[in-house]
Design an enzyme around this catalytic site. Sequence first.
Site, short mmCIF file in Angstrom:
data_model
loop_
_atom_site.label_atom_id
_atom_site.label_comp_id
_atom_site.label_asym_id
_atom_site.label_seq_id
_atom_site.Cartn_x
_atom_site.Cartn_y
_atom_site.Cartn_z
N SER A 338 1.04 -1.34 -0.05
CA SER A 338 0.40 -0.17 0.55
C SER A 338 1.39 1.24 -0.11
CB SER A 338 -0.98 0.46 1.15
OG SER A 338 -2.03 1.53 0.89
N GLU A 349 10.38 6.63 -9.28
CA GLU A 349 10.45 7.28 -11.24
C GLU A 349 10.53 8.12 -10.81
OE1 GLU A 349 7.01 3.13 -12.30
OE2 GLU A 349 6.66 5.54 -12.37
N LYS A 363 -0.77 -3.86 -3.90
CA LYS A 363 -2.03 -3.24 -3.36
C LYS A 363 -2.20 -2.15 -4.09
CE LYS A 363 -4.88 -1.73 0.43
NZ LYS A 363 -5.07 -1.07 -0.27
#
Length: 513
Positions: A338, A349, A363
Amino acid sequence: MDEQNQQNQQNQNSQESLENDREKVEKHDKPAKNYLRIKPFTFIMIMFLTIIFTAGLTIFALTFGEEKVVEVVETKPQVEREEFKKLYEAYDELKEKYYIEVDDETIIYGAINGMFNALEDPYTDYMNKEEAAQFNSDLSSSFEGIGAEIQEKNGNIVVVSPIKNSPAEKAGILPEDIILMVDGESIQGMSASEAVLLIRGEKGTPVTLTIQRGDSETLQEITIVRDEIPIETVYGEMGEDKIAKIQLTSFSEKTFEDMKKLLEQFEKDGMKSIVLDVRQNPGGYLSTALDIANLFIEKGKPIVQVQGREGKPEVILADGGKKYNLPIIVLIDNGSASSSEILAGALKESGNAKLVGLTSFGKGTVQTISTLPDGSNLKYTTGKWLTPNGNWINETGIKPDFEIQYPEYAKLTYIDPKTELTVGTVSTTVSNAEKMLEVLGYTVGTVDNEFDEDTASAVKEFQADQKLDQTGTIVGDTTYAIMEALRQKIQNEDPHLLKANELLQQPTTTETE
């Protein structure tokens, strides 16, 4: 007589005076020729009708005129919703004909649960008052239990991650362990909220979990003594190498502030790089993860995308404020879920971080919680989140740049300190204990299911090193000492942390003559 005549004369004069006054009054009140005489009731009715007529003209003009400002919407009468007809019929049938009297509240709770379960979403759940209270305590300052995050998956209760330094972690509970029974009661088919009510309990009380690990057909019974679980979510240290090692165990209300304080202190002490450890971190508040990501990502770059039912994804960008532009490595594993994955994906990124460890849990959805008037909760998925580059990691997880497995001895099974292992004992637990002793550097002979003299000799040697009574039997304090020594070895020889240190100590520029 004269007095009487005098009195009569006075009365006559008075009478004439009154007549004259009346004539004056009538003459004064008489209406002019251009006025109409109207009775009060008639006048009131005329005024009332005039008001009604004027209001009607005004409404007509505003509603249907060329520049109308009011839109009249027809209100549909409240009718019984056809889609619930079957539900009402089933309820009435049970209420009238079931062989015992049914409890209305139980049936209604069951109906709501059934509706949520039909979505087949492990993160969508109805929680009654008791379950909601347990859920709401998860991110508070502390709670009493074993300290493990769980979820329902394919009808089973699966461990997402144990909490750092919790009884569950010390007992050897691992991510992806399947809990089949609690104190001998099957919990298969239960929601995570229902299972939590059985697993949690008062500090100092024991609970026995029946665990299935991986594909093994051998079930393990692990007895854990419940304790107070403090929600300390930030741990950190920095050595002479000036590499700050920071572990986040969950994302609670205080995590961001505690993280900022730690970073400020490390910066004063000469911090040069960071290892951010979110392994076995089951998540928490999304806002906390976003705040932490903002410390490391340049203003204007994306942190996460949130995709609702309709429209394009909402892109959440990093804003201004204090930034730590330092080399950073993020440690993840299969217990990172999560908000941990949101942070790891953002730093990879948009922040040029490298990821080390194992593929994360996977998740990729966002939930909201609605509290009903009676204190129960509706928790349901409202969207999915994507990484800055638009990747949806649900059920696949985030792959690390450097995938490194844990050593096999980190997966060894917990031994119940109440179980006595001595010469002559034959069981799989003996094999497990022999593997632990061998990893710790003690010679046990052949590793098998039999506790023989070689095993006893190795146990006595271990007990001597630990300053324990040299009985040659594994039970009680000896069991605790073996498992604690193994835990320390796992921490000291952490392959993920060793790789992170190696990467951060590599030169980032090429020296030229």
